[in-house]
Design a protein around this motif. Sequence first.
Motif, PDB file in Angstrom:
ATOM      1  N   ALA A 261     -14.512  -3.761  12.047  1.00 41.01           N
ATOM      2  CA  ALA A 261     -14.048  -2.768  11.078  1.00 41.01           C
ATOM      3  C   ALA A 261     -12.924  -3.366  10.255  1.00 41.01           C
ATOM      4  O   ALA A 261     -12.360  -4.409  10.592  1.00 41.01           O
ATOM      5  N   VAL A 262     -12.582  -2.688   9.150  1.00 37.44           N
ATOM      6  CA  VAL A 262     -11.451  -3.108   8.327  1.00 37.44           C
ATOM      7  C   VAL A 262     -10.730  -1.862   7.831  1.00 37.44           C
ATOM      8  O   VAL A 262     -11.356  -0.852   7.490  1.00 37.44           O
ATOM      9  N   PHE A 263      -9.406  -1.918   7.831  1.00 37.03           N
ATOM     10  CA  PHE A 263      -8.582  -0.850   7.272  1.00 37.03           C
ATOM     11  C   PHE A 263      -7.833  -1.417   6.085  1.00 37.03           C
ATOM     12  O   PHE A 263      -7.141  -2.436   6.202  1.00 37.03           O
ATOM     13  N   SER A 264      -7.951  -0.768   4.920  1.00 38.75           N
ATOM     14  CA  SER A 264      -7.301  -1.243   3.709  1.00 38.75           C
ATOM     15  C   SER A 264      -6.175  -0.294   3.307  1.00 38.75           C
ATOM     16  O   SER A 264      -6.301   0.929   3.440  1.00 38.75           O
ATOM     17  N   ALA A 265      -5.086  -0.887   2.808  1.00 33.35           N
ATOM     18  CA  ALA A 265      -3.949  -0.100   2.326  1.00 33.35           C
ATOM     19  C   ALA A 265      -3.666  -0.521   0.888  1.00 33.35           C
ATOM     20  O   ALA A 265      -2.774  -1.337   0.637  1.00 33.35           O
TER      21      ALA A 265
ATOM     22  N   LEU B 158      -3.833   1.638  16.012  1.00 36.08           N
ATOM     23  CA  LEU B 158      -2.965   0.598  15.482  1.00 36.08           C
ATOM     24  C   LEU B 158      -1.955   1.183  14.514  1.00 36.08           C
ATOM     25  O   LEU B 158      -2.118   2.303  14.010  1.00 36.08           O
ATOM     26  N   CYS B 159      -0.925   0.379  14.243  1.00 26.12           N
ATOM     27  CA  CYS B 159       0.101   0.756  13.281  1.00 26.12           C
ATOM     28  C   CYS B 159       0.443  -0.447  12.427  1.00 26.12           C
ATOM     29  O   CYS B 159       0.541  -1.578  12.933  1.00 26.12           O
ATOM     30  N   GLY B 160       0.610  -0.224  11.127  1.00 28.24           N
ATOM     31  CA  GLY B 160       1.058  -1.260  10.214  1.00 28.24           C
ATOM     32  C   GLY B 160       2.396  -0.860   9.628  1.00 28.24           C
ATOM     33  O   GLY B 160       2.702   0.337   9.501  1.00 28.24           O
TER      34      GLY B 160
ATOM     35  N   PHE C 217      -3.854   3.847  11.950  1.00 26.17           N
ATOM     36  CA  PHE C 217      -5.299   3.815  11.766  1.00 26.17           C
ATOM     37  C   PHE C 217      -5.962   3.455  13.085  1.00 26.17           C
ATOM     38  O   PHE C 217      -5.314   2.937  14.002  1.00 26.17           O
ATOM     39  N   THR C 218      -7.261   3.743  13.179  1.00 25.99           N
ATOM     40  CA  THR C 218      -7.991   3.450  14.405  1.00 25.99           C
ATOM     41  C   THR C 218      -8.601   2.052  14.333  1.00 25.99           C
ATOM     42  O   THR C 218      -8.663   1.431  13.265  1.00 25.99           O
ATOM     43  N   ALA C 219      -9.068   1.573  15.473  1.00 20.49           N
ATOM     44  CA  ALA C 219      -9.728   0.269  15.518  1.00 20.49           C
ATOM     45  C   ALA C 219     -11.040   0.286  14.743  1.00 20.49           C
ATOM     46  O   ALA C 219     -11.578  -0.773  14.407  1.00 20.49           O
ATOM     47  N   ALA C 220     -11.544   1.485  14.428  1.00 18.53           N
ATOM     48  CA  ALA C 220     -12.746   1.614  13.607  1.00 18.53           C
ATOM     49  C   ALA C 220     -12.416   1.656  12.125  1.00 18.53           C
ATOM     50  O   ALA C 220     -13.304   1.835  11.292  1.00 18.53           O
ATOM     51  N   GLY C 221     -11.121   1.508  11.775  1.00 18.65           N
ATOM     52  CA  GLY C 221     -10.720   1.476  10.376  1.00 18.65           C
ATOM     53  C   GLY C 221     -10.483   2.829   9.751  1.00 18.65           C
ATOM     54  O   GLY C 221     -10.341   2.935   8.532  1.00 18.65           O
ATOM     55  N   VAL C 222     -10.385   3.885  10.570  1.00 15.84           N
ATOM     56  CA  VAL C 222     -10.186   5.243  10.051  1.00 15.84           C
ATOM     57  C   VAL C 222      -8.698   5.532   9.896  1.00 15.84           C
ATOM     58  O   VAL C 222      -7.905   5.296  10.815  1.00 15.84           O
ATOM     59  N   ASP C 223      -8.315   6.055   8.733  1.00 13.99           N
ATOM     60  CA  ASP C 223      -6.926   6.402   8.439  1.00 13.99           C
ATOM     61  C   ASP C 223      -6.411   7.414   9.456  1.00 13.99           C
ATOM     62  O   ASP C 223      -7.038   8.432   9.705  1.00 13.99           O
ATOM     63  N   GLY C 224      -5.228   7.136  10.024  1.00 17.76           N
ATOM     64  CA  GLY C 224      -4.658   8.023  11.029  1.00 17.76           C
ATOM     65  C   GLY C 224      -3.345   8.647  10.617  1.00 17.76           C
ATOM     66  O   GLY C 224      -2.630   9.193  11.449  1.00 17.76           O
ATOM     67  N   GLY C 225      -2.993   8.556   9.328  1.00 12.00           N
ATOM     68  CA  GLY C 225      -1.759   9.168   8.861  1.00 12.00           C
ATOM     69  C   GLY C 225      -0.680   8.133   8.582  1.00 12.00           C
ATOM     70  O   GLY C 225      -0.892   6.930   8.690  1.00 12.00           O
TER      71      GLY C 225
ATOM     72  N   GLY D 200       0.193   8.634  14.199  1.00 11.03           N
ATOM     73  CA  GLY D 200      -0.035   9.667  13.206  1.00 11.03           C
ATOM     74  C   GLY D 200       1.211  10.057  12.441  1.00 11.03           C
ATOM     75  O   GLY D 200       1.127  10.792  11.461  1.00 11.03           O
ATOM     76  N   GLY D 201       2.394   9.597  12.900  1.00  5.82           N
ATOM     77  CA  GLY D 201       3.616   9.890  12.179  1.00  5.82           C
ATOM     78  C   GLY D 201       4.469  10.985  12.786  1.00  5.82           C
ATOM     79  O   GLY D 201       5.397  11.481  12.142  1.00  5.82           O
ATOM     80  N   SER D 202       4.189  11.372  14.040  1.00  4.16           N
ATOM     81  CA  SER D 202       4.981  12.414  14.688  1.00  4.16           C
ATOM     82  C   SER D 202       6.274  11.815  15.243  1.00  4.16           C
ATOM     83  O   SER D 202       6.244  10.865  16.027  1.00  4.16           O
TER      84      SER D 202
END
Length: 240
Positions: A86-90, A106-108, A117-125, A166-168
């Motif tokens: 997977a890939v997560f783009s910002a 994961l966190c960037g 974001f998740t290891a599947a590349g889904v935005d997590g907040g 998620g930012g909590s």
Amino acid sequence: DQSDAIISVTMNAAGYLAVVTEETGYKGLVTVYNEEFDPVYRWHSGTNYVLRACVSPDCQSMAALTLEESGGAVHVFSLSSEEEYAVFSAPGVLLFDCAFLGNDRLCGVHDGGLVFFTAAGVDGGSWSFGGQFLNGYSFDGDGFVTAVLSQYQTGSVGSVVTVGYGGSVTGQMTPQDAVQSVSVRDKQVLIRYGEYTAVYSQSLEETDRVPGGQGAKDAVLFDRNKGFLLYSGYCESVTF
């Protein structure tokens, strides 16, 4: 050999290393080593420069942070496959570090805040620094990030914050003394000040402190009740 120049190195709790190096003909090479320092995975980046890489806590996945034309991106791979998982783009955001907060989360980090974001590349907040400057951070908490923020680019610390996936926000405090360094392990946060070292819970409630430590270069939380003050040429054990 210049082609073997090391760009970055990270290690997970199990002792797996993710080493980013320069490689002739490529934009970077990520090599994963197991706890016995045997290479178990390699990924060559042909199109984008690689800044950082990390291995998941269960040692099943690797994530590589690259610099791309649109911004930062994190490519995730299973160590059992050569194909990208997977890939997560910002877009428009320059990520300069990333880490696993769990096997599938994961966190960037960038100058303005955190992205999840998740290891599947889904935005997590995300979570914003609110215009404050990042003075330091740690991914070593059990599922949370610790950030040291300042109101000014050079100056005293404005706040220390722990942030969950998620930012909590799980903890926040305004230190009365200047923060010298931060070390995190499991659910504990160790902060070294000029004349003492204090331990906090994830909610940043102080649980203990040890006086002294003047002249220490760094402090490391080694176990639940033990840490080390690092000086030039030697270290000193401290218990809590």
